[in-house]
Scaffold this active site. Sequence first.
Site, PDB file in Angstrom:
ATOM      1  N   HIS A   1      -6.999  -1.533   2.810  1.00 21.47           N
ATOM      2  CA  HIS A   1      -5.777  -0.894   2.276  1.00 21.47           C
ATOM      3  C   HIS A   1      -5.288   0.111   3.329  1.00 21.47           C
ATOM      4  O   HIS A   1      -4.962  -0.271   4.447  1.00 21.47           O
ATOM      5  CB  HIS A   1      -6.110  -0.284   0.907  1.00 21.47           C
ATOM      6  CG  HIS A   1      -4.942   0.209   0.111  1.00 21.47           C
ATOM      7  ND1 HIS A   1      -3.649  -0.162   0.367  1.00 21.47           N
ATOM      8  CD2 HIS A   1      -4.866   1.067  -0.960  1.00 21.47           C
ATOM      9  CE1 HIS A   1      -2.830   0.427  -0.499  1.00 21.47           C
ATOM     10  NE2 HIS A   1      -3.557   1.187  -1.310  1.00 21.47           N
TER      11      HIS A   1
ATOM     12  N   HIS B   1       0.334  -9.734   4.744  1.00 18.76           N
ATOM     13  CA  HIS B   1       0.406  -8.777   3.637  1.00 18.76           C
ATOM     14  C   HIS B   1       0.118  -9.505   2.335  1.00 18.76           C
ATOM     15  O   HIS B   1       0.396 -10.697   2.212  1.00 18.76           O
ATOM     16  CB  HIS B   1       1.809  -8.147   3.588  1.00 18.76           C
ATOM     17  CG  HIS B   1       1.900  -6.956   2.691  1.00 18.76           C
ATOM     18  ND1 HIS B   1       2.122  -7.053   1.341  1.00 18.76           N
ATOM     19  CD2 HIS B   1       1.785  -5.637   2.967  1.00 18.76           C
ATOM     20  CE1 HIS B   1       2.147  -5.842   0.816  1.00 18.76           C
ATOM     21  NE2 HIS B   1       1.941  -4.960   1.779  1.00 18.76           N
TER      22      HIS B   1
ATOM     23  N   ASP C   1       1.643  -1.332   9.129  1.00 13.78           N
ATOM     24  CA  ASP C   1       0.625  -0.721   9.994  1.00 13.78           C
ATOM     25  C   ASP C   1       0.689  -1.200  11.448  1.00 13.78           C
ATOM     26  O   ASP C   1       0.040  -0.612  12.319  1.00 13.78           O
ATOM     27  CB  ASP C   1      -0.784  -1.058   9.474  1.00 13.78           C
ATOM     28  CG  ASP C   1      -1.011  -0.555   8.067  1.00 13.78           C
ATOM     29  OD1 ASP C   1      -0.548   0.549   7.761  1.00 13.78           O
ATOM     30  OD2 ASP C   1      -1.652  -1.275   7.279  1.00 13.78           O
TER      31      ASP C   1
HETATM   32  C1  MLT Z   1       1.666  -1.261   1.368  1.00 14.41           C
HETATM   33  O1  MLT Z   1       2.251  -0.190   1.479  1.00 14.41           O
HETATM   34  O2  MLT Z   1       1.959  -2.260   2.048  1.00 14.41           O
HETATM   35  C2  MLT Z   1       0.584  -1.339   0.404  1.00 14.41           C
HETATM   36  O3  MLT Z   1       0.225  -0.221  -0.238  1.00 14.41           O
HETATM   37  C3  MLT Z   1      -0.205  -2.539   0.270  1.00 14.41           C
HETATM   38  C4  MLT Z   1       0.303  -3.291  -0.936  1.00 14.41           C
HETATM   39  O4  MLT Z   1       1.466  -3.229  -1.270  1.00 14.41           O
HETATM   40  O5  MLT Z   1      -0.541  -3.963  -1.557  1.00 14.41           O
END
Ligand code: MLT
Length: 396
Positions: A229, A275, A330
Amino acid sequence: MSDAAAAKVLFEITEDKVDTGLRGFPTSYVRTSAVDPDDGVSYVGYPIEDIAYIEPEAAVYLLFHKNLPNADQLGAFKADLARRATLDPRVVTMLGNLPKDGHPMEWLMAGLNYMGMLTKTGNFREDGLNMIARSSELIANIFRLREGWGAPIASKPELGLVENMVHMLGVPGGDTGKLTRLLRIYYVIHMDHGGGNLSTFTGKAIASGLADQYSSMVGAMAALYGPLHGRANQECLEFVKKVSDATGGRADGDAVEAFVRKELASGGKLFGFGHAVLRAEDPRARVQYKLGEEICGDDPLFKICALLRERGVKVLKENVKIQNPYPNVDAVSGSLTNACGLTDPEYYTVLFGFARIAGIAAQIVDERTVARGGKGVPIYRPEDVVKDQPFRRLEQ
Ligand code: MLT
């Protein structure tokens, strides 16, 4: 017809849905943000690429009030946050006694927990806003005290949430202007991502048992700490550095592509790509690539990120089994943070947490005080499917 029979069928529960980490199951209504697999996240209807550049406090206001503030409302909201901003000095003393080898996220959890013990009101909204207002000082002191950058710097909450955090960081030799520009956008785009992401889901689940806002946030931050995460952003910069080392630091597309192919062939992965929900390039990544071109286009690690965006996607697309070969939030955030003077990736998840606290707090307030006509969502208690437990008795 009973209400249950009249309810719209949203999904079918079949056995193949068990042990999938609740993939595809709607668990709650969310009023702050929505994640579309192709278009990415929007906040209360506004696409993130529009909202990324607004004032951080305006984004917090949007998530709490479901409307953007006008100038007067924004001024009053900023003044209210500044009035709430003083961190209890005992929290700073406690941070100073934490082991330096504890991860910054463990420091964040400890800080929030202690803040709760000392100052919680028990009102979800009040505690949420207090926590957001005080997080600037908390985060800055985690950096300063753990890194030994010197005594805490006096808070100036009138500067704004992000500006005050950067002021109190006092990064040795840092370019404050650039860092502030980055972190204002970073704060807004990391704030919220629907209700099903692990940290938000966890925070809301804990709050459903009527634990207070601070305890719920400690649990949410523990969830964010996981490498699958929030801690992925720390690992991403480490990966970009590995690519840079392996390619002799050259911004050479062919060398980067060759590295990617070798890495994937040996069972490695491309950090920052793919993702759980998105199926296209994350618009939050797009915002950051664009910003990077402006503030650190010549930075060697940023150049590697730009090449990974091109060549990494190309290679991943060759594998038809990969549902999303595109960069996520990220992929480049660490390289920007690094170029702006915060060079230790161990702290990156804390910066993510700084922002996500606002979204999680707003969603907890909605679930506890707005949902079901103000009664709040009941305690989370999903069903499970019993496996490998044949009935048996103890021998007498
Ligand atoms: C994100 O910001 O991408 C997340 O917290 C991961 C997600 O949406 O599962």
